[in-house]
Design an enzyme around this catalytic site. Structure first.
Site, PDB file in Angstrom:
ATOM      1  N   ALA A 162       0.853  -1.180   0.000  1.00  0.00           N
ATOM      2  CA  ALA A 162       0.000   0.000   0.000  1.00  0.00           C
ATOM      3  C   ALA A 162       0.887   1.227   0.000  1.00  0.00           C
ATOM      4  O   ALA A 162       2.101   1.136   0.175  1.00  0.00           O
ATOM      5  CB  ALA A 162      -0.895  -0.017   1.231  1.00  0.00           C
ATOM      6  N   LYS A 163       0.244   2.369  -0.187  1.00  0.00           N
ATOM      7  CA  LYS A 163       1.005   3.606  -0.289  1.00  0.00           C
ATOM      8  C   LYS A 163       1.741   3.929   1.011  1.00  0.00           C
ATOM      9  O   LYS A 163       2.700   4.666   1.017  1.00  0.00           O
ATOM     10  CB  LYS A 163       0.078   4.740  -0.710  1.00  0.00           C
ATOM     11  CG  LYS A 163      -0.337   4.515  -2.162  1.00  0.00           C
ATOM     12  CD  LYS A 163      -1.283   5.508  -2.745  1.00  0.00           C
ATOM     13  CE  LYS A 163      -1.486   5.151  -4.222  1.00  0.00           C
ATOM     14  NZ  LYS A 163      -2.608   5.773  -4.848  1.00  0.00           N
ATOM     15  N   ARG A 164       1.274   3.334   2.114  1.00  0.00           N
ATOM     16  CA  ARG A 164       1.934   3.635   3.389  1.00  0.00           C
ATOM     17  C   ARG A 164       3.273   2.905   3.536  1.00  0.00           C
ATOM     18  O   ARG A 164       4.071   3.238   4.394  1.00  0.00           O
ATOM     19  CB  ARG A 164       1.001   3.293   4.564  1.00  0.00           C
ATOM     20  CG  ARG A 164       0.642   1.831   4.607  1.00  0.00           C
ATOM     21  CD  ARG A 164      -0.298   1.485   5.738  1.00  0.00           C
ATOM     22  NE  ARG A 164      -0.686   0.095   5.610  1.00  0.00           N
ATOM     23  CZ  ARG A 164      -1.706  -0.318   4.876  1.00  0.00           C
ATOM     24  NH1 ARG A 164      -2.465   0.552   4.260  1.00  0.00           N
ATOM     25  NH2 ARG A 164      -1.973  -1.603   4.769  1.00  0.00           N
TER      26      ARG A 164
END
Ligand code: GLU
Length: 294
Positions: free
Chosen positions: A255-257
Site C-alpha cells: 500500500a502507499k503507506r
C-alpha cells in the site's frame, strides 16, 4: 487495429512497486505491439489527490523508462465530458439523486437485517438498499430545490433491462457474463465531485481509444459495471487483462503507506530502473494461482 493501453494512477501517494508493475504491464504490452501507451491522472477525488504526487509519479515513470505517448490526461480538467454523459443517462431516466448519508444507509441496512433476503451484498459489502429510488417525484424535486446534498446513482435494474445479456473478455481470467447488478445502484456522480470512478474511467477509456485495459485484479469486479456503461452508451468494449497484485511475503498487499516500497526509496537505495522492474516482475511471478473470479 493499433493497440492502445493506459496507466491511470490516482495521485494520492508516491508510485510504489505495485503500481509500477501495473504501469510496466501497460507500457510493455503497447511497446511489444508497436502500439500507444497513455498515462491518465485519475484525480477526481480533489480532497485526497495532490499535484506533488502527480509530479512525482510522472518523474518516477520517466526514471523507470516507461515513456508514454501524447499528453497526460488529467481527469479534473475534464469534468464537462463526464457531465455530458451524465446528462445523457439522466435524460433516459437511468439516474436518480440519492440524499442518503452513510448513517441513513447503515440504519436502513440494519432495519432490513431482520429480513436478510431484503439486502444484497456486493464485492465491497452490502449494496445500497435503493431507498431514494422509491422517492416520489415531488419529494425529489423539493429536496433538490432546497439544495439538499446528494449523489447520483445509476438505476441498475433499469440499465440491465435496457442492455440485456452482455459479456467481456479477460486475457487471464477468460470470458465473463456481465453481472449488471453486481454493484447495485452504484454512484455515478459523488456528492463532492460531479462524476465517479466508474463513470470517468469508462468515458476516458472510450475517448482515448483504449483497446486493452491492463490493471490490477482488485478492480476486476468493477469491470462488470464499466462494460454495462459501455453498452448503455454504445461504446466499444476493450479487451481486459487484470493482473495479480503484488504482496509482501505475508500475503499483504503493498500500500502507499509502505514507504520502503516506493520507487523513490528504491532509487535512493541505489537500485537501477531495470532492477526495480525485475523485482516487481519477480514478485508477481512468485505468486500462487489467481484469485477467485467475481
Ligand atoms: N485510478 C485507479 C487506481 O489507481 C485506476 C484503476 C483503473 O486502471 O481502472 O486504482
Amino acid at each position: 487495429m493499433q493497440m492502445v493501453t493506459r496507466f491511470a494512477p490516482s495521485p494520492t501517494g508516491d508510485l510504489h512497486l505495485g503500481s509500477a508493475y501495473s504501469a510496466w504491464v501497460g507500457w510493455h504490452r503497447a511497446r511489444e505491439a508497436g502500439g500507444r501507451f497513455l498515462v491518465r491522472i485519475e484525480d477526481i477525488d480533489i480532497r485526497r489527490c495532490r499535484r506533488e504526487y502527480e509530479q512525482s509519479i510522472l518523474a518516477d515513470l520517466a526514471w523507470l523508462g516507461l515513456d508514454w505517448d501524447g499528453e497526460v490526461r488529467r481527469q479534473s480538467d475534464h469534468f464537462a465530458d463526464y457531465g455530458r454523459v451524465l446528462d445523457q443517462l439522466d435524460a433516459r431516466g437511468l439516474v436518480y439523486p440519492c440524499f442518503c448519508s452513510r448513517a441513513d444507509i447503515a440504519r436502513e441496512l440494519a432495519a432490513s437485517a431482520a429480513a436478510p433476503h431484503a439486502s444484497r451484498h456486493g464485492p465491497d459489502g452490502p449494496l445500497y438498499p435503493g431507498t431514494c429510488r422509491h422517492l416520489a417525484a415531488a419529494e425529489r424535486r423539493s429536496r433538490l430545490t432546497a439544495g439538499e446534498e446528494h449523489c447520483l446513482r445509476l438505476d441498475a435494474e433499469k440499465a440491465a433491462e435496457l442492455v440485456g445479456p452482455y459479456h467481456f473478455e479477460d486475457e487471464t481470467h477468460g470470458r465473463f457474463e456481465g453481472q449488471p447488478l453486481l454493484m447495485g445502484d452504484f454512484v455515478i456522480a459523488r456528492k463532492d465531485t460531479p462524476t465517479s470512478y466508474h463513470l470517468s474511467v469508462t468515458v476516458d477509456d472510450h475517448l482515448q481509444g483504449v483497446t486493452l485495459v491492463t490493471r490490477g485484479e482488485d478492480v476486476l469486479a468493477s469491470t462488470h459495471v464499466h462494460v454495462l456503461l459501455q453498452k448503455l452508451l454504445d461504446y466499444e468494449t476493450p479487451l481486459y487483462a487484470h493482473h495479480r497484485l503484488l504482496t509482501d511475503p505475508g500475503g499483504r498487499r503493498f500500500a502507499k503507506r509502505d514507504r520502503d516500497m516506493t520507487i523513490g526509496a528504491m532509487r535512493a537505495a541505489g537500485l537501477t530502473p531495470g532492477q526495480v522492474i525485475d523485482r516487481a516482475r519477480g514478485a508477481v511471478a512468485s505468486l500462487a494461482a489467481p484469485a477467485a473470479r467475481p
